[in-house]
Scaffold this active site. Structure first.
Site, mmCIF file in Angstrom:
data_model
loop_
_atom_site.group_PDB
_atom_site.id
_atom_site.type_symbol
_atom_site.label_atom_id
_atom_site.label_comp_id
_atom_site.label_asym_id
_atom_site.label_seq_id
_atom_site.Cartn_x
_atom_site.Cartn_y
_atom_site.Cartn_z
ATOM 1 C CB SER A 64 37.378 41.512 44.612
ATOM 2 O OG SER A 64 38.735 41.554 44.237
ATOM 3 C CE LYS A 108 37.067 33.140 47.081
ATOM 4 N NZ LYS A 108 38.015 33.130 45.976
HETATM 5 C C1 LIG Z 1 36.587 37.040 36.877
HETATM 6 C C2 LIG Z 1 36.918 36.500 38.226
HETATM 7 C C3 LIG Z 1 37.591 37.301 39.137
HETATM 8 C C4 LIG Z 1 37.879 36.811 40.410
HETATM 9 N N1 LIG Z 1 38.493 37.640 41.317
HETATM 10 C C5 LIG Z 1 38.727 37.184 42.568
HETATM 11 C C6 LIG Z 1 39.278 38.054 43.541
HETATM 12 O O1 LIG Z 1 39.534 39.227 43.291
HETATM 13 N N2 LIG Z 1 39.511 37.540 44.776
HETATM 14 C C7 LIG Z 1 39.233 36.231 45.110
HETATM 15 O O2 LIG Z 1 39.460 35.819 46.241
HETATM 16 N N3 LIG Z 1 38.677 35.402 44.195
HETATM 17 C C8 LIG Z 1 38.422 35.853 42.957
HETATM 18 N N4 LIG Z 1 37.839 35.016 42.035
HETATM 19 C C9 LIG Z 1 37.417 33.670 42.442
HETATM 20 C C10 LIG Z 1 35.978 33.683 42.943
HETATM 21 O O3 LIG Z 1 35.878 34.406 44.140
HETATM 22 C C11 LIG Z 1 35.442 32.255 43.171
HETATM 23 O O4 LIG Z 1 36.334 31.557 43.996
HETATM 24 C C12 LIG Z 1 35.241 31.496 41.852
HETATM 25 O O5 LIG Z 1 34.759 32.348 40.857
HETATM 26 C C13 LIG Z 1 34.294 30.333 42.047
HETATM 27 O O6 LIG Z 1 34.154 29.609 40.873
HETATM 28 P P1 LIG Z 1 32.920 29.788 39.849
HETATM 29 O O7 LIG Z 1 33.210 31.022 39.077
HETATM 30 O O8 LIG Z 1 32.991 28.554 39.013
HETATM 31 O O9 LIG Z 1 31.672 29.902 40.655
HETATM 32 C C14 LIG Z 1 37.537 35.496 40.764
HETATM 33 C C15 LIG Z 1 36.852 34.693 39.838
HETATM 34 C C16 LIG Z 1 36.533 35.184 38.584
HETATM 35 C C17 LIG Z 1 35.768 34.308 37.635
#
Ligand SMILES: Cc1cc2nc3c(=O)[nH]c(=O)nc-3n(C[C@H](O)[C@H](O)[C@H](O)COP(=O)(O)O)c2cc1C
Length: 393
Positions: A116, A263
């Site tokens: 990230s 994404k």
């Molecule tokens: C704590 C946390 C931080 C996240 N930070 C980002 C991020 O910095 N950039 C991004 O594109 N997605 C971010 N996401 C989304 C994840 O990349 C992903 O799309 C998502 O967690 C998928 O769902 P799941 O947690 O149910 O597997 C984040 C998700 C979580 C849970």
């Protein structure tokens, strides 16, 4: 089997929910809720997981499978099974090893890792932790000039793909964060922090490791010209001026020569638009239910996106994957691979790198067992004939 700490072994840790429980016991509430929570009423967060129950399997019985092949290829890289570690902002708050530990565990499991923008470790150090494929996820925090600096560093370090997240024109309203004092704890005065400090003292193990790691980390890959790395601010502030448009993707196509992954796609129309702009892969995602509450579950819209893309790019999905059988269902519906979010982050938060390794081991074993129970010899042979779908899909 590799040796692992007893606290992570069966029978203590059998599935991802056990790791979640361990993470909850180790983290202060503000950090756990940041990881675990979603936007507003958390309808989309729950629906992402629940939707997998609507899809059931059609196994082929009495089939012997001497060798089960779990491998897949994503953006010309081989993966040991069809999973990639999703970008998780603030991973270093969950555990000092953070992004470096997660990338190293991904490599050992034969998987790709996506870093990230919101990272507490330098991207060069993350790249150095893995010889496997590592992607860079871009937010335009700080504007294009700042992004250019990070992209240039990512190219030189050897990141193989740029992931552009398009579902964050503003941050979602994650109600648990303000209640727990996220903003005050990250950047407020000592006085404003005071009401929120008891949750920290309730988790002395985490607090000690956090303080030994130097406290709140800087955002090492968001370097403001003339000022240096940005301070870690709360996510609402970080994303408030960071909208990404199709015009930005066109600009990125000019400055990044490798594959671009878009994404956050939830409709066939946006998938086709991403193809028109030259995306090599598309991630069907609602950001783990953290952005637009009421957005559909990612798995539900996967078939629409797969049909719209019609083989012209690789389709990945994330959201709600907690078991290997979830991975198998997504592959049957046309995904090339899934991204794992909380599934590995719970492991990271519970125990650092060994926790991520344990999460990936559980999921890999699940995928293999599910394939054998389905009577399917390989991931590449999976298709919708192995599923029963609800009539209205
Ligand atoms: C704590 C946390 C931080 C996240 N930070 C980002 C991020 O910095 N950039 C991004 O594109 N997605 C971010 N996401 C989304 C994840 O990349 C992903 O799309 C998502 O967690 C998928 O769902 P799941 O947690 O149910 O597997 C984040 C998700 C979580 C849970």
């Amino acid at each position: 089997m590799r040796s692992r700490p007893r606290a992570l072994a069966s029978p203590r840790i059998i599935n991802i929910y056990d790791l979640r429980h361990l993470a909850q016991r180790r983290l202060p509430r503000v950090v756990f809720d940041y990881l675990d929570g979603g936007a507003e009423s958390e309808v989309t967060l729950r629906e992402n997981c629940r939707i997998f129950d609507d899809v059931t399997f059609r196994p082929r019985q009495a089939v012997a499978i001497p060798e089960c092949d779990l491998r897949t290829r994503v953006l010309a890289a081989d993966l040991a099974f069809p999973a990639i570690l999703a970008p998780i902002g603030y991973s270093r708050l969950m555990h000092p090893g953070g992004e470096v530990a997660a990338a190293a565990a991904a490599e050992e499991a034969g998987l790709a890792y996506c870093l990230s923008t919101i990272s507490g470790h330098k991207l060069e150090n993350v790249r150095a932790a893995s010889k496997g494929p590592v992607w860079y996820q871009l937010y335009l925090v700080g504007g294009r000039e700042v992004a250019e600096g990070a992209i240039d560093r990512a190219r030189r370090a050897g990141f193989s793909a740029l992931v552009v997240t398009i579902d964050t024109p503003v941050a979602g309203m994650r109600e648990r964060d303000p209640r727990n004092g996220m903003k005050e704890l990250l950047g407020g005065s000592l006085f404003s922090k005071l009401p929120f400090l008891p949750q920290m003292f309730a988790r002395p193990g985490w607090l000690a490791s956090f303080l030994l790691d130097g406290g709140v980390p800087k955002l090492e890959n968001i370097v403001i010209p003339g000022k240096g790395p940005m301070s870690l601010i709360d996510v609402t502030a970080a994303l408030s001026h960071a909208v990404v448009t199709w015009e930005d993707i066109r600009w990125l196509k000019r400055i990044w020569t490798g594959p671009i992954v878009v994404k956050g796609v939830l409709t066939g129309d946006d998938a086709r638009r991403a193809l028109d702009e030259g995306a090599a892969a598309i991630i069907v995602s609602n950001h783990g239910g953290r952005q637009l509450d009421g957005a559909p579950a990612a798995l539900r819209v996967l078939p629409e996106v797969v049909a719209a893309v019609n083989g012209q790019a690789e389709v990945l999905m994330d959201g709600g994957v907690r078991r290997g059988s979830d991975i198998v269902k997504a592959i049957c519906l046309g995904a090339r691979a899934v991204l794992l979010g909380r599934a590995y982050a719970f492991g990271l938060a519970a125990a650092g790198k060994p926790g991520v390794t344990r999460a990936l081991e559980i999921l890999r074993e699940d995928v293999e067992r599910t394939l054998r129970l389905l009577g399917c010899p390989s991931v590449s042979a999976l298709n919708s004939s192995y599923l029963n779908l609800p009539k209205h899909w």
